[in-house]
Design a protein around this motif. Structure first.
Motif, PDB file in Angstrom:
ATOM      1  N   SER A 342       0.841  -1.197   0.000  1.00  0.00           N
ATOM      2  CA  SER A 342       0.000   0.000   0.000  1.00  0.00           C
ATOM      3  C   SER A 342       0.875   1.245   0.000  1.00  0.00           C
ATOM      4  N   VAL A 348      -6.066   0.520   4.648  1.00  0.00           N
ATOM      5  CA  VAL A 348      -6.225  -0.928   4.492  1.00  0.00           C
ATOM      6  C   VAL A 348      -7.478  -1.312   5.262  1.00  0.00           C
ATOM      7  N   ASN A 361      -6.672  -3.596   0.082  1.00  0.00           N
ATOM      8  CA  ASN A 361      -5.690  -2.513   0.181  1.00  0.00           C
ATOM      9  C   ASN A 361      -5.409  -1.933  -1.196  1.00  0.00           C
TER      10      ASN A 361
END
Lengths: 418, 224
Positions: A342, A348, A361
């Motif tokens: 990410s 997330v 994510n």
């Protein structure tokens, strides 16, 4: 196409060809025989007549003979001489009261200085009916024979091929990592018996190769641990030396980092082979949300450092029976992976619903999404990893009977069904 | 402090010994189970480092023997297997800790000092250096009797450095010690720098002398 159908299909094609080609040929042949027979008969009539001719003295005798012999017609010749000829004509039959084909012998005779044209005719209808009947009977016999042949062949094949299909079914169910051995049915047909023996030997050898390969990975990883420990310890001792220059310090530091990576890789290879070898058999009832919270806590440092927001939503929580160590590794690999891929300041999201875990994510789509669960398939060389994280996840899912599905729809999504 | 190293890999045993000597521990070595048993029965040790896989026997048998002889040594099992069974079995047999190969010597140092502190527990389990005092039970750090408010990570970091005092501790070992398996995520030591900066700042503000030295490019060292 199944083998049985294939062989039977060939028989059917052959039988149909035989039936369609041979029936007309047969018909023609029989008809030819009848025609010849009929011509002989007509000539025979003619001979009989010629024998009688010397006894006929008057025209009345002649007409008497004509009326006695139905097939016999007589009329005055319009032309002379008349050569013998045989042909077929359509004539009105008074008996049948219809026009029917006749086979006719035309000849000429001279009686008391008068020339006559003689026509001896024989109805073809009777013989044609006979031919048809014979051909029909013959054809149906042929048909029945072939039908019987096909049916018997099919049933016989089913019985004969039975061991083959049993072997096939057993092979389909065979799993090299689960089944220790396989028992195939014996057969009194040499080919199938040979096949069975060959397959059993092949499986034994495969199993041996599989086991030794698994053992090799585990043993190799074990054996590497000690020299790795020696290497690392020497580096740490070297670090304690006085007067290390900055170049030397950098070299030592790089070596230490490389050692860490080898150690981690080795640890994960060992873990993989342990999961494969079912060395985590014990199961406990576990709350998914608890385990997830624990894992998030473990990565709190990374989360705050990368300024990632982790949202956890729990709905209708279910209990999972799993090995606690494996569940922990599964979650930590999935969550650390999502943190790794990410971008900073992103979110997330983890949601738990009944017996499933859904992790989403953001991030760039994978180049080879179908390969992400394979070993040493690393999407990016920029992000450091050992390329085993998701392979371990998959192995754990297989070992515990979980199902994992990956999809990408503007964000990465991993869904685990416990 | 007397330590017995039971390890058949001589080079590793040597490294361990050299590292521990720098902390002025007295080390003895045993390369086989037979040697180990003889030494255990003859001498008293503060801590025993025990490799499970020995050429002439399983280290767990030595552990079993120690229990039967009613010895009170602290035992740290060392194993190349990193298997849960060994760990559980070892701890059940009375081992105090478990260390999987390949380990950092500084991690070993931290585990040994933790065990020795526990064994030598005499009512006030504290560590003191000059004006710095750490209460191990309350996990409280004070400088000149003034409380220093450390986070858990900062406290762990300080204790780890003190356990390996006067030796350079690598960033790698610190990262693994602080985050355990989570160290897998990044080969990135930024979070250590942050924790270290905060720790030094807090100690400095409390008036402690700066005992934590940065060893350029390698790691840190607690000088006492």
């Amino acid at each position: 196409m199944r083998l049985l159908r294939r062989t039977v299909r060939n028989f059917i094609v052959y039988a149909a060809l035989l039936l369609f080609v041979c029936t007309p040929l047969y018909y023609l042949a029989i008809q030819q025989l009848f025609v010849e027979e009929m011509e002989e008969e007509l000539l025979h009539h003619k001979e009989n007549f010629e024998k009688i001719v010397p006894k006929i003295t008057t025209e009345n005798d002649l007409h008497l003979y004509e009326s006695i012999n139905e097939e016999f017609r007589l009329k005055e010749a319009t032309r002379w001489p008349i050569a013998d000829s045989i042909f077929t004509i359509e004539l009105y039959d008074s008996l049948e009261q219809e026009v029917i084909p006749f086979r006719v012998l035309r000849t000429g005779i001279t009686l008391q200085n008068r020339n006559y044209e003689v026509i001896i005719s024989e109805s073809v209808v009777g013989s044609q009916d006979l031919i048809k009947a014979i051909v029909a009977i013959q054809a149906s016999l042929l048909f029945l024979l072939l039908l019987g042949f096909i049916l018997i062949n099919r049933n016989l094949s089913k019985v004969i091929w039975k061991p083959f299909y049993t072997i096939l079914e057993k092979l389909k169910q065979y799993q090299i990592d689960k089944d220790l051995s396989i028992s195939l049915p014996k057969s009194n047909i040499t080919e199938f018996e040979d096949l069975r023996i060959a397959i059993e030997q092949l499986l034994i050898k495969n199993r041996e190769a599989y086991v030794s390969q698994k053992e090799f990975t585990e043993n190799a990883s074990h054996e590497l641990q000690t020299p790795l420990a020696v290497f690392r310890s020497k580096l740490e001792l070297l670090m304690q030396s006085e007067n290390i220059t900055s170049e030397q310090a950098e070299l030592i530091s790089d070596l230490l980092t490389a050692t860490d990576r080898i150690a981690r890789l080795n640890k994960n290879l060992l873990l993989l082979s342990k999961i494969e070898n079912n060395q985590f058999p014990s199961k406990q009832k576990l709350l998914i949300s608890k385990a997830v919270e624990k894992t998030i806590e473990l990565y709190q440092g990374t989360i705050s450092e990368r300024k990632i927001k982790v949202s956890l939503s729990v709905d209708n929580e279910g209990v999972v029976a799993a090995n606690p160590t494996l569940l922990e590794i599964l979650l930590s690999n999935l969550i650390s992976n999502s943190l790794k891929y990410s971008p900073e300041h992103s979110e997330v999201s983890i949601s738990i619903d009944n017996k499933s875990l859904h992790l989403i994510n953001p991030g760039e789509p994978f180049k080879n999404p179908e390969k992400i669960f394979q070993r040493f398939n690393r999407e990016s060389r920029v992000v450091q990893g050992h390329g085993l994280g998701l392979a371990i996840v998959k192995e754990i899912c297989d070992a515990e009977g979980f199902e994992i599905v990956y999809s990408f729809n503007s964000a990465h999504s991993f869904q685990v069904q416990f | 402090m007397k330590i017995l190293i039971i390890e058949d890999e001589r080079e590793l045993a040597k490294s361990m010994m050299i590292y521990l000597r720098q902390e002025s521990y007295v080390c003895e070595m045993a390369y086989t189970a037979q040697e180990a048993l003889e030494k255990i029965l003859l001498h008293e040790y503060d801590c025993i480092l025990l490799d499970i896989t020995l050429p002439d026997g399983n280290g767990l048998e030595i552990l079993d023997r120690l229990k039967k002889e009613d010895k009170s040594e602290g035992v740290i099992i060392i194993s190349a297997k990193n298997s849960l069974d060994d760990k559980i079995q070892g701890l059940n047999l009375g081992a105090d800790d478990y260390l999987a190969k390949p380990f950092h010597l500084s991690e070993m140092g931290a585990r040994i000092s933790a065990i020795i502190r526990r064994k030598r527990f005499d009512g006030n389990n504290t560590i003191s250096f000059d004006d710095l005092t750490i209460d191990l039970i309350g996990k409280v750090t004070t400088v000149k009797n003034k409380l220093v408010d450390l986070t858990r990570k900062e406290y762990d970091l300080l204790l780890f450095l003190i356990s390996n005092k006067n030796r350079v501790v690598s960033k790698n070992a610190i990262a693994e010690h602080l985050s355990g398996d989570a160290a897998d995520v990044f080969d990135n030591f930024d979070f250590i720098y942050a924790h270290m900066k905060n720790l030094k700042k807090k100690l400095c503000e409390a008036g402690s002398q700066d005992s934590i030295k940065t060893v350029y490019g390698l790691g840190y060292k607690f000088e006492a």
